[in-house]
Enzyme design. Sequence first.
Site, PDB file in Angstrom:
ATOM      1  N   ARG A 117       0.844  -1.196   0.000  1.00  0.00           N
ATOM      2  CA  ARG A 117       0.000   0.000   0.000  1.00  0.00           C
ATOM      3  C   ARG A 117       0.881   1.249   0.000  1.00  0.00           C
ATOM      4  O   ARG A 117       0.444   2.333   0.402  1.00  0.00           O
ATOM      5  CB  ARG A 117      -0.920  -0.021   1.229  1.00  0.00           C
ATOM      6  CG  ARG A 117      -1.901  -1.186   1.227  1.00  0.00           C
ATOM      7  CD  ARG A 117      -2.857  -1.133   2.414  1.00  0.00           C
ATOM      8  NE  ARG A 117      -2.183  -1.443   3.666  1.00  0.00           N
ATOM      9  CZ  ARG A 117      -2.112  -2.677   4.200  1.00  0.00           C
ATOM     10  NH1 ARG A 117      -2.665  -3.705   3.548  1.00  0.00           N
ATOM     11  NH2 ARG A 117      -1.506  -2.890   5.347  1.00  0.00           N
ATOM     12  N   CYS A 160       1.481  20.594 -11.034  1.00  0.00           N
ATOM     13  CA  CYS A 160       0.015  20.585 -10.913  1.00  0.00           C
ATOM     14  C   CYS A 160      -0.455  19.156 -10.610  1.00  0.00           C
ATOM     15  O   CYS A 160      -1.056  18.907  -9.586  1.00  0.00           O
ATOM     16  CB  CYS A 160      -0.629  21.110 -12.185  1.00  0.00           C
ATOM     17  SG  CYS A 160      -0.283  22.846 -12.515  1.00  0.00           S
ATOM     18  N   SER A 171      -4.217  21.686  -8.910  1.00  0.00           N
ATOM     19  CA  SER A 171      -4.837  22.753  -9.681  1.00  0.00           C
ATOM     20  C   SER A 171      -5.130  22.261 -11.092  1.00  0.00           C
ATOM     21  O   SER A 171      -4.333  21.530 -11.671  1.00  0.00           O
ATOM     22  CB  SER A 171      -3.884  23.958  -9.734  1.00  0.00           C
ATOM     23  OG  SER A 171      -4.370  24.958 -10.597  1.00  0.00           O
ATOM     24  N   ALA A 183      -3.316  31.149 -19.558  1.00  0.00           N
ATOM     25  CA  ALA A 183      -2.849  32.089 -18.538  1.00  0.00           C
ATOM     26  C   ALA A 183      -1.481  31.641 -18.025  1.00  0.00           C
ATOM     27  O   ALA A 183      -1.225  30.465 -17.817  1.00  0.00           O
ATOM     28  CB  ALA A 183      -3.838  32.150 -17.389  1.00  0.00           C
TER      29      ALA A 183
END
Length: 276
Positions: free
Chosen positions: A137, A157, A178, A275
Amino acid sequence: MSYADKVFVQNVKDILKNGVWDTDQDVRPKWKDGTPAHTVKKFCIVNRYDLSKEFPIITVRKTNYKNCIDELLWIWQKKSNNIHDLSSHIWDSWADEKGSIGKAYGYQLGVKHKYKEGLFDQVDRVIYDLKNNRASRRIITNLYNHSDLSEMALYPCAYSMTFNVTGNKLNAILNQRSQDMLTANNWNVCQYAVLVHMLAQVCDLEVGEFVHVIADAHIYDKHIPIIKEITKEKQHKAPKFVIDKNIKDFYDFKVDSFKFEDYRYNDKKYKIEVAI
């Protein structure tokens, strides 16, 4: 319709209807003209895809799967942090004059760490455990290395993968801090679904579930008209995903090792500003 279409459309409609705007805040991202790039967002979206049923690629907008697979191989296989090793130009805005994005992404995966079994980088450790320690695990990769953040052109990200073998199926969780929903959502979903297929094949496993956890799922202000248009597009069935079954070594995969048969999609071209 593609299941990925259903998930994507549901996500962005929920964000537009119930999301929270950051227009009252001083935000980091900017548009090319220097104005703030504001967003509307939802916190913690969790999407689940059963890879044994169909491949999660959207059809309401074309996903350039060859470039997204090329970027995946650049990070996970080449373990590179230099855009000169990448076929597309998606990282150009973050690279220095030598083409480096600093100690980010592929760099982190390629650093060797000491284990009781020997020295491994993160990718080779995952492969070793999937072959030898399937009940573990602890099969995790992490790109968010705090000691190196100041030397990264962009903080990761999509920063963490957790792999879990249940029965003979390889399941995985992608954690993303994000997500620009228009430019990157299905791009990342396709990339890491391909990665699960790659690892399952070379480790003699079957593909199972791919879970995508997005902490900050947002839509940029300039992207809203395009998002609204895309959600009204006709949805098609998911294409058939074909992987070269002759490949047994993770490092032998190429972009052309994968095909998407009968991939039908909305072929309208959209001018999408990113952006920075």
